[in-house]
Design a protein around this motif. Structure first.
Motif, PDB file in Angstrom:
ATOM      1  N   THR A  87      65.198   4.682  55.586  1.00 41.17           N
ATOM      2  CA  THR A  87      63.917   3.976  55.392  1.00 41.17           C
ATOM      3  C   THR A  87      63.900   3.167  54.105  1.00 41.17           C
ATOM      4  OG1 THR A  87      62.826   5.763  54.154  1.00 41.17           O
ATOM      5  CG2 THR A  87      62.761   5.883  56.573  1.00 41.17           C
ATOM      6  N   GLY A  88      64.896   3.380  53.235  1.00 41.60           N
ATOM      7  CA  GLY A  88      64.908   2.680  51.959  1.00 41.60           C
ATOM      8  C   GLY A  88      64.206   3.437  50.861  1.00 41.60           C
ATOM      9  N   LEU A  89      63.867   4.711  51.090  1.00 39.75           N
ATOM     10  CA  LEU A  89      63.154   5.489  50.088  1.00 39.75           C
ATOM     11  C   LEU A  89      64.002   5.758  48.849  1.00 39.75           C
ATOM     12  CD1 LEU A  89      60.487   6.970  49.476  1.00 39.75           C
ATOM     13  CD2 LEU A  89      61.465   8.996  50.589  1.00 39.75           C
ATOM     14  N   GLY A  90      65.321   5.833  49.014  1.00 37.19           N
ATOM     15  CA  GLY A  90      66.185   6.084  47.872  1.00 37.19           C
ATOM     16  C   GLY A  90      67.628   6.235  48.306  1.00 37.19           C
ATOM     17  N   LEU A  91      68.486   6.567  47.330  1.00 36.21           N
ATOM     18  CA  LEU A  91      69.900   6.800  47.605  1.00 36.21           C
ATOM     19  C   LEU A  91      70.097   8.283  47.912  1.00 36.21           C
ATOM     20  CD1 LEU A  91      71.582   4.779  44.698  1.00 36.21           C
ATOM     21  CD2 LEU A  91      70.860   3.961  46.954  1.00 36.21           C
ATOM     22  N   ALA A  92      70.980   8.577  48.857  1.00 36.12           N
ATOM     23  CA  ALA A  92      71.267   9.963  49.235  1.00 36.12           C
ATOM     24  C   ALA A  92      72.764  10.210  49.144  1.00 36.12           C
ATOM     25  CB  ALA A  92      70.775  10.252  50.652  1.00 36.12           C
ATOM     26  N   VAL A 115      74.806   6.737  49.642  1.00 34.54           N
ATOM     27  CA  VAL A 115      74.429   5.631  50.534  1.00 34.54           C
ATOM     28  C   VAL A 115      72.988   5.184  50.259  1.00 34.54           C
ATOM     29  CG1 VAL A 115      75.991   6.407  52.350  1.00 34.54           C
ATOM     30  CG2 VAL A 115      73.628   7.226  52.332  1.00 34.54           C
ATOM     31  N   GLY A 116      72.731   3.934  50.642  1.00 33.20           N
ATOM     32  CA  GLY A 116      71.383   3.369  50.573  1.00 33.20           C
ATOM     33  C   GLY A 116      71.296   2.152  51.467  1.00 33.20           C
ATOM     34  N   THR A 117      70.103   1.666  51.697  1.00 29.61           N
ATOM     35  CA  THR A 117      69.940   0.475  52.536  1.00 29.61           C
ATOM     36  C   THR A 117      70.398  -0.767  51.769  1.00 29.61           C
ATOM     37  OG1 THR A 117      67.678   0.104  51.767  1.00 29.61           O
ATOM     38  CG2 THR A 117      67.970   1.485  53.727  1.00 29.61           C
ATOM     39  N   LEU A 156      69.763  -1.543  47.693  1.00 28.02           N
ATOM     40  CA  LEU A 156      70.899  -1.772  46.802  1.00 28.02           C
ATOM     41  C   LEU A 156      70.799  -3.138  46.126  1.00 28.02           C
ATOM     42  CD1 LEU A 156      73.832  -0.227  48.865  1.00 28.02           C
ATOM     43  CD2 LEU A 156      72.769   0.663  46.804  1.00 28.02           C
ATOM     44  N   THR A 157      70.305  -4.125  46.855  1.00 26.61           N
ATOM     45  CA  THR A 157      70.099  -5.449  46.251  1.00 26.61           C
ATOM     46  C   THR A 157      69.039  -5.364  45.155  1.00 26.61           C
ATOM     47  OG1 THR A 157      70.712  -6.588  48.294  1.00 26.61           O
ATOM     48  CG2 THR A 157      69.410  -7.828  46.692  1.00 26.61           C
ATOM     49  N   ARG A 158      67.968  -4.611  45.432  1.00 26.66           N
ATOM     50  CA  ARG A 158      66.883  -4.469  44.454  1.00 26.66           C
ATOM     51  C   ARG A 158      67.370  -3.749  43.198  1.00 26.66           C
ATOM     52  NH1 ARG A 158      62.249  -0.812  44.965  1.00 26.66           N
ATOM     53  NH2 ARG A 158      62.860  -0.544  47.144  1.00 26.66           N
ATOM     54  N   LEU A 159      68.305  -2.803  43.380  1.00 29.95           N
ATOM     55  CA  LEU A 159      68.827  -2.060  42.235  1.00 29.95           C
ATOM     56  C   LEU A 159      69.976  -2.780  41.537  1.00 29.95           C
ATOM     57  CD1 LEU A 159      68.905   1.577  43.727  1.00 29.95           C
ATOM     58  CD2 LEU A 159      67.224   0.606  42.141  1.00 29.95           C
ATOM     59  N   ASP A 195      75.751   4.337  60.902  1.00 28.22           N
ATOM     60  CA  ASP A 195      74.866   3.554  60.026  1.00 28.22           C
ATOM     61  C   ASP A 195      75.629   2.431  59.342  1.00 28.22           C
ATOM     62  OD1 ASP A 195      72.213   5.071  60.056  1.00 28.22           O
ATOM     63  OD2 ASP A 195      73.604   6.683  59.567  1.00 28.22           O
ATOM     64  N   PHE A 196      76.880   2.691  58.986  1.00 30.42           N
ATOM     65  CA  PHE A 196      77.694   1.640  58.384  1.00 30.42           C
ATOM     66  C   PHE A 196      77.991   0.530  59.403  1.00 30.42           C
ATOM     67  CE2 PHE A 196      79.687   5.029  55.409  1.00 30.42           C
ATOM     68  CZ  PHE A 196      78.562   4.978  54.594  1.00 30.42           C
ATOM     69  N   VAL A 197      78.319   0.931  60.623  1.00 29.82           N
ATOM     70  CA  VAL A 197      78.635  -0.045  61.662  1.00 29.82           C
ATOM     71  C   VAL A 197      77.417  -0.924  61.963  1.00 29.82           C
ATOM     72  CG1 VAL A 197      79.278  -0.343  64.085  1.00 29.82           C
ATOM     73  CG2 VAL A 197      80.417   1.410  62.696  1.00 29.82           C
ATOM     74  N   GLU A 198      76.252  -0.290  62.051  1.00 27.86           N
ATOM     75  CA  GLU A 198      75.014  -1.026  62.349  1.00 27.86           C
ATOM     76  C   GLU A 198      74.398  -1.669  61.107  1.00 27.86           C
ATOM     77  OE1 GLU A 198      73.921  -1.508  65.369  1.00 27.86           O
ATOM     78  OE2 GLU A 198      75.487  -0.244  66.269  1.00 27.86           O
ATOM     79  N   GLN A 199      75.033  -1.461  59.957  1.00 34.80           N
ATOM     80  CA  GLN A 199      74.589  -2.007  58.669  1.00 34.80           C
ATOM     81  C   GLN A 199      73.188  -1.529  58.275  1.00 34.80           C
ATOM     82  OE1 GLN A 199      75.143  -6.299  58.809  1.00 34.80           O
ATOM     83  NE2 GLN A 199      77.367  -6.089  58.651  1.00 34.80           N
ATOM     84  N   ARG A 200      72.830  -0.339  58.731  1.00 38.32           N
ATOM     85  CA  ARG A 200      71.569   0.246  58.261  1.00 38.32           C
ATOM     86  C   ARG A 200      71.737   0.788  56.854  1.00 38.32           C
ATOM     87  NH1 ARG A 200      71.555   2.339  63.720  1.00 38.32           N
ATOM     88  NH2 ARG A 200      72.656   4.191  62.939  1.00 38.32           N
ATOM     89  N   LEU A 201      72.964   1.258  56.562  1.00 43.67           N
ATOM     90  CA  LEU A 201      73.271   1.807  55.249  1.00 43.67           C
ATOM     91  C   LEU A 201      74.569   1.213  54.720  1.00 43.67           C
ATOM     92  CD1 LEU A 201      72.547   5.626  55.858  1.00 43.67           C
ATOM     93  CD2 LEU A 201      71.106   4.024  54.581  1.00 43.67           C
ATOM     94  N   GLN A 202      74.690   1.244  53.404  1.00 40.17           N
ATOM     95  CA  GLN A 202      75.924   0.841  52.743  1.00 40.17           C
ATOM     96  C   GLN A 202      76.289   1.905  51.711  1.00 40.17           C
ATOM     97  OE1 GLN A 202      75.323  -2.991  50.935  1.00 40.17           O
ATOM     98  NE2 GLN A 202      75.326  -4.112  52.880  1.00 40.17           N
TER      99      GLN A 202
END
Length: 333
Positions: A252-257, A189-191, A195-198, A267-274
């Motif tokens: 926080t957007g620091l990286g993918l986990a 997962v990541g923000t 993900l757009t930046r990558l 987090d998926f429901v709130e769209q904090r992570l994808q």
């Protein structure tokens, strides 16, 4: 033809033994063990309070039922025959199983109470606390001492009654019993911004280490376990000692986990992570309940494990597949 006939006769004799003799034979086998362990009929009578003549009659009855001689006995000799010794060993196993069944019933009916020390991974903190609360509602005399800890655990050194672990467990340990409770699906997962930046990578070979988060110490990052093999991570953006921190860092957007799917549903429901790198399939991880060996596990710990099983059954969530084994002595090693 003769072999088939012999096999049919053996099966029939076995069925007759189970139907006609086994129920009344159990008691006679018990008294047989008492006589052997006492060393004589007189000794067994003194230990059990049952008359010597009655014990002698029960053993004679057992010998007739089995059609074998169990004991060589005269004024100078009291010893088991060869077949008597073999039957004695089987009788010991039967009595041990009977005592285990009685203990199981006793512990099931006993009221859980006292302090239970347990450890759980940080990513399971909310689930563990909710489980503890619901267990205490039914057993108000129970108290808890909880440690949130990821990684290897030493139950004896940490004086733990129960530990939940997402790590690999030893298969040949003599100091603990590992009971699988559930298999947890893992996801990357990541923000949305990261993900757009990558460039929304499909595979991990498109992502540098500096954008990955992983467990490990300062000098030894852990690789990610994928269905296709390991992804070694030499210079991660962050290495932490627990999954909960990795999940917070991913937000926080620091990286993918790479984390359990159940832990980031909101987090998926709130769209904090994808979900990221959809071309990869992380290996699932198994949630184990770790306890001391059979004689060291408390009744309260047994009941708490069963409570955990029931909660998993009644509130199964996406990303969790149930894995169950019998509790008492199920994988005691």
């Amino acid at each position: 033809m003769n072999d088939r006939l012999h096999g049919s006769n053996t099966t029939y004799q076995k069925q007759q033994l189970q139907t006609n003799l086994a129920p009344r034979m159990l008691g006679d086998l018990y008294w047989y063990v008492q006589v052997i362990e006492a060393g004589s009929f007189s000794g067994a009578a003194d230990r059990t309070g049952v008359a010597k003549s009655s014990l002698s009659r029960r053993i004679a009855q057992l010998e007739r039922a089995l059609n074998v001689q169990l004991l060589n006995r005269n004024t100078r000799l009291f010893a088991m025959t060869t077949i008597g010794e073999r039957i004695y060993r089987h009788a010991l196993d039967m009595i041990s199983s009977m005592e285990a069944a009685l203990l199981c019933a006793l512990e099931t009916n006993s009221t859980a109470s006292g302090l239970i020390r347990l450890a759980a991974p940080s990513s399971l903190s909310d689930w563990t606390l909710n489980t503890m609360a619901s267990f205490q509602n039914s057993h108000p005399r129970v108290q808890f001492a909880l440690t949130l800890e990821d990684g290897a655990l030493d139950l004896a050194a940490q004086r733990l009654d129960l530990a939940l672990s997402l790590d690999e467990v030893p298969s040949d340990s003599s100091t603990l019993v590992a009971r699988p409770l559930a298999e947890l699906a893992m996801v990357i997962v990541g923000t949305p911004t990261l993900l757009t930046r990558l460039g929304h990578p499909k595979h991990l070979n498109q992502v540098d280490d500096q954008y990955l988060l992983t467990l490990g110490t300062h000098t030894l990052p852990q690789p990610w376990k994928l269905q296709t093999g390991l992804r070694d991570i030499h210079q991660p953006a962050l290495q932490a000692d627990n999954t909960h921190t990795l999940l917070k860092a991913a937000r926080t957007g620091l990286g993918l986990a790479c984390v359990p799917l159940y832990a980031c549903r909101e987090d998926f429901v709130e769209q904090r992570l994808q979900r990221a790198c959809l071309g990869e399939q992380p290996c699932p991880t198994v949630l184990h309940a770790l306890t001391p060996p059979h004689k060291g596990i408390t009744s309260t710990a047994r009941q708490l494990i069963e409570h955990m099983r029931q909660r998993l059954i009644s509130k199964e969530r996406e990303g969790i597949s149930l894995l169950f084994e019998a509790i008492p002595g199920d994988r005691d090693r």
